[in-house]
Motif scaffolding. Structure first.
Motif, PDB file in Angstrom:
ATOM      1  N   MET A   5      10.589   5.705  27.410  1.00 58.97           N
ATOM      2  CA  MET A   5       9.168   5.522  27.647  1.00 58.97           C
ATOM      3  C   MET A   5       8.517   6.898  27.817  1.00 58.97           C
ATOM      4  O   MET A   5       9.024   7.758  28.514  1.00 58.97           O
ATOM      5  N   GLU A   6       7.393   7.067  27.189  1.00 62.12           N
ATOM      6  CA  GLU A   6       6.689   8.343  27.199  1.00 62.12           C
ATOM      7  C   GLU A   6       5.707   8.394  28.366  1.00 62.12           C
ATOM      8  O   GLU A   6       4.948   7.460  28.593  1.00 62.12           O
ATOM      9  N   LYS A   7       5.722   9.498  29.093  1.00 63.92           N
ATOM     10  CA  LYS A   7       4.812   9.659  30.221  1.00 63.92           C
ATOM     11  C   LYS A   7       3.604  10.475  29.793  1.00 63.92           C
ATOM     12  O   LYS A   7       3.714  11.392  28.994  1.00 63.92           O
ATOM     13  N   ALA A   8       2.469  10.124  30.349  1.00 64.49           N
ATOM     14  CA  ALA A   8       1.248  10.870  30.081  1.00 64.49           C
ATOM     15  C   ALA A   8       0.663  11.310  31.420  1.00 64.49           C
ATOM     16  O   ALA A   8       0.637  10.549  32.381  1.00 64.49           O
ATOM     17  N   LYS A   9       0.217  12.562  31.464  1.00 58.63           N
ATOM     18  CA  LYS A   9      -0.391  13.097  32.681  1.00 58.63           C
ATOM     19  C   LYS A   9      -1.769  13.637  32.326  1.00 58.63           C
ATOM     20  O   LYS A   9      -1.962  14.217  31.270  1.00 58.63           O
ATOM     21  N   ALA A  10      -2.708  13.445  33.218  1.00 61.18           N
ATOM     22  CA  ALA A  10      -4.042  14.008  33.047  1.00 61.18           C
ATOM     23  C   ALA A  10      -4.482  14.563  34.391  1.00 61.18           C
ATOM     24  O   ALA A  10      -4.211  13.974  35.444  1.00 61.18           O
ATOM     25  N   ARG A  11      -5.167  15.706  34.337  1.00 64.29           N
ATOM     26  CA  ARG A  11      -5.634  16.326  35.572  1.00 64.29           C
ATOM     27  C   ARG A  11      -7.003  16.928  35.301  1.00 64.29           C
ATOM     28  O   ARG A  11      -7.215  17.605  34.298  1.00 64.29           O
ATOM     29  N   PHE A  12      -7.942  16.664  36.188  1.00 62.07           N
ATOM     30  CA  PHE A  12      -9.289  17.209  36.062  1.00 62.07           C
ATOM     31  C   PHE A  12      -9.570  18.041  37.297  1.00 62.07           C
ATOM     32  O   PHE A  12      -9.489  17.552  38.422  1.00 62.07           O
ATOM     33  N   THR A  13      -9.893  19.325  37.089  1.00 64.84           N
ATOM     34  CA  THR A  13     -10.145  20.241  38.193  1.00 64.84           C
ATOM     35  C   THR A  13     -11.559  20.780  38.070  1.00 64.84           C
ATOM     36  O   THR A  13     -11.955  21.222  36.997  1.00 64.84           O
ATOM     37  N   VAL A  14     -12.312  20.725  39.156  1.00 63.54           N
ATOM     38  CA  VAL A  14     -13.659  21.295  39.186  1.00 63.54           C
ATOM     39  C   VAL A  14     -13.591  22.553  40.037  1.00 63.54           C
ATOM     40  O   VAL A  14     -13.110  22.531  41.160  1.00 63.54           O
ATOM     41  N   LEU A  15     -14.065  23.674  39.468  1.00 58.07           N
ATOM     42  CA  LEU A  15     -14.045  24.931  40.207  1.00 58.07           C
ATOM     43  C   LEU A  15     -15.306  25.726  39.898  1.00 58.07           C
ATOM     44  O   LEU A  15     -16.017  25.442  38.941  1.00 58.07           O
ATOM     45  N   ARG A  36      -4.521  17.537  29.755  1.00 58.45           N
ATOM     46  CA  ARG A  36      -3.748  16.323  29.489  1.00 58.45           C
ATOM     47  C   ARG A  36      -2.429  16.693  28.831  1.00 58.45           C
ATOM     48  O   ARG A  36      -2.364  17.603  28.006  1.00 58.45           O
ATOM     49  N   GLU A  37      -1.388  15.983  29.224  1.00 58.49           N
ATOM     50  CA  GLU A  37      -0.044  16.255  28.745  1.00 58.49           C
ATOM     51  C   GLU A  37       0.576  14.925  28.345  1.00 58.49           C
ATOM     52  O   GLU A  37       0.649  13.995  29.143  1.00 58.49           O
ATOM     53  N   CYS A  38       0.984  14.831  27.093  1.00 60.04           N
ATOM     54  CA  CYS A  38       1.543  13.579  26.605  1.00 60.04           C
ATOM     55  C   CYS A  38       2.536  13.869  25.489  1.00 60.04           C
ATOM     56  O   CYS A  38       2.201  14.586  24.541  1.00 60.04           O
ATOM     57  N   GLY A  39       3.706  13.325  25.596  1.00 54.15           N
ATOM     58  CA  GLY A  39       4.693  13.466  24.541  1.00 54.15           C
ATOM     59  C   GLY A  39       5.071  14.900  24.228  1.00 54.15           C
ATOM     60  O   GLY A  39       5.276  15.253  23.074  1.00 54.15           O
ATOM     61  N   GLY A  40       5.130  15.749  25.218  1.00 56.74           N
ATOM     62  CA  GLY A  40       5.541  17.130  25.000  1.00 56.74           C
ATOM     63  C   GLY A  40       4.435  18.032  24.498  1.00 56.74           C
ATOM     64  O   GLY A  40       4.677  19.186  24.163  1.00 56.74           O
ATOM     65  N   SER A  41       3.206  17.549  24.414  1.00 53.34           N
ATOM     66  CA  SER A  41       2.102  18.421  24.000  1.00 53.34           C
ATOM     67  C   SER A  41       1.129  18.568  25.166  1.00 53.34           C
ATOM     68  O   SER A  41       0.900  17.633  25.931  1.00 53.34           O
ATOM     69  N   TYR A  42       0.557  19.744  25.278  1.00 55.48           N
ATOM     70  CA  TYR A  42      -0.353  20.079  26.369  1.00 55.48           C
ATOM     71  C   TYR A  42      -1.682  20.498  25.756  1.00 55.48           C
ATOM     72  O   TYR A  42      -1.731  21.382  24.908  1.00 55.48           O
ATOM     73  N   GLU A  43      -2.772  19.839  26.154  1.00 58.03           N
ATOM     74  CA  GLU A  43      -4.105  20.151  25.634  1.00 58.03           C
ATOM     75  C   GLU A  43      -5.052  20.324  26.807  1.00 58.03           C
ATOM     76  O   GLU A  43      -4.857  19.745  27.865  1.00 58.03           O
ATOM     77  N   ILE A  44      -6.092  21.121  26.573  1.00 57.06           N
ATOM     78  CA  ILE A  44      -7.027  21.407  27.651  1.00 57.06           C
ATOM     79  C   ILE A  44      -8.447  21.460  27.100  1.00 57.06           C
ATOM     80  O   ILE A  44      -8.666  21.802  25.941  1.00 57.06           O
ATOM     81  N   CYS A  45      -9.401  21.106  27.957  1.00 56.08           N
ATOM     82  CA  CYS A  45     -10.816  21.142  27.583  1.00 56.08           C
ATOM     83  C   CYS A  45     -11.599  21.701  28.768  1.00 56.08           C
ATOM     84  O   CYS A  45     -11.336  21.361  29.920  1.00 56.08           O
ATOM     85  N   LYS A  46     -12.553  22.549  28.473  1.00 57.24           N
ATOM     86  CA  LYS A  46     -13.369  23.162  29.522  1.00 57.24           C
ATOM     87  C   LYS A  46     -14.776  22.599  29.414  1.00 57.24           C
ATOM     88  O   LYS A  46     -15.373  22.591  28.340  1.00 57.24           O
ATOM     89  N   ILE A  47     -15.315  22.128  30.536  1.00 60.83           N
ATOM     90  CA  ILE A  47     -16.646  21.539  30.587  1.00 60.83           C
ATOM     91  C   ILE A  47     -17.466  22.332  31.589  1.00 60.83           C
ATOM     92  O   ILE A  47     -17.039  22.554  32.717  1.00 60.83           O
ATOM     93  N   THR A  48     -18.642  22.768  31.188  1.00 61.60           N
ATOM     94  CA  THR A  48     -19.499  23.549  32.068  1.00 61.60           C
ATOM     95  C   THR A  48     -20.588  22.654  32.642  1.00 61.60           C
ATOM     96  O   THR A  48     -21.324  22.004  31.905  1.00 61.60           O
ATOM     97  N   PHE A  49     -20.675  22.630  33.965  1.00 58.81           N
ATOM     98  CA  PHE A  49     -21.724  21.906  34.664  1.00 58.81           C
ATOM     99  C   PHE A  49     -22.725  22.919  35.186  1.00 58.81           C
ATOM    100  O   PHE A  49     -22.416  24.091  35.332  1.00 58.81           O
ATOM    101  N   GLY A  50     -23.920  22.483  35.504  1.00 63.48           N
ATOM    102  CA  GLY A  50     -24.907  23.381  36.083  1.00 63.48           C
ATOM    103  C   GLY A  50     -24.671  23.499  37.579  1.00 63.48           C
ATOM    104  O   GLY A  50     -23.987  24.385  38.061  1.00 63.48           O
ATOM    105  N   ALA A  51     -25.244  22.567  38.313  1.00 63.01           N
ATOM    106  CA  ALA A  51     -25.071  22.544  39.762  1.00 63.01           C
ATOM    107  C   ALA A  51     -23.742  21.874  40.091  1.00 63.01           C
ATOM    108  O   ALA A  51     -23.078  21.325  39.219  1.00 63.01           O
TER     109      ALA A  51
END
Length: 139
Positions: free
Chosen positions: A1-11, A23-38
């Motif tokens: 069974m394949e495990k999937a992990k997701a983590r969202f960090t606000v800094l 997000r990490e799934c099936g041995g691949s690691y991907e990342i996305c950066k989101i810019t907020f104002g306030a």
């Protein structure tokens, strides 16, 4: 069974609040950066993710060394949790993924601008040709 992990960090990165979605799934690691104002509230972040998840542009996948998580010593688990909760910012893997995403966007931007310059050059050339032909036609 394949495990999937997701983590969202606000800094906070001067002068904006930034969200880093990993997000990490099936041995691949991907990342996305989101810019907020306030500073976003928890419910605002949740609502944003629900509405815009399909629009997020993740980086190219990086192979990740997934470790088999069996029974973990309670003290070691406490240390790991303390490290995750501590405001350390982005890890090196996240920084690597973000830099790869920036490089990819830079390449796309270069291709697009080169194409746009070529189109503009061609447009100017055809305009000059039309003017030359109009001059030779006479009145």
């Amino acid at each position: 069974m394949e495990k999937a992990k997701a983590r969202f960090t606000v800094l906070f990165q001067e002068p904006f609040w930034v969200g880093v979605y990993e997000r990490e799934c099936g041995g691949s690691y991907e990342i996305c950066k989101i810019t907020f104002g306030a500073e976003p509230k928890d419910y605002e972040v949740y609502e944003f993710l629900l509405r815009n998840y399909r629009k997020l542009s993740f980086s190219l996948s990086i192979g990740s060394a997934t470790e088999d998580e069996g029974r973990i010593n309670p003290k070691r688990m406490q240390r790991a949790i303390r490290r995750q909760v501590a405001p350390t910012g982005m890890g090196t893997k996240a920084q690597l993924a973000l830099s790869l995403q920036r490089e990819q966007q830079k390449q796309e931007r270069r291709i697009f601008s080169k194409k746009r310059k070529e189109e503009e050059k061609q447009r100017r050339f055809t305009l000059r040709q039309e003017k030359r032909k109009a001059k030779h036609k006479g009145h």
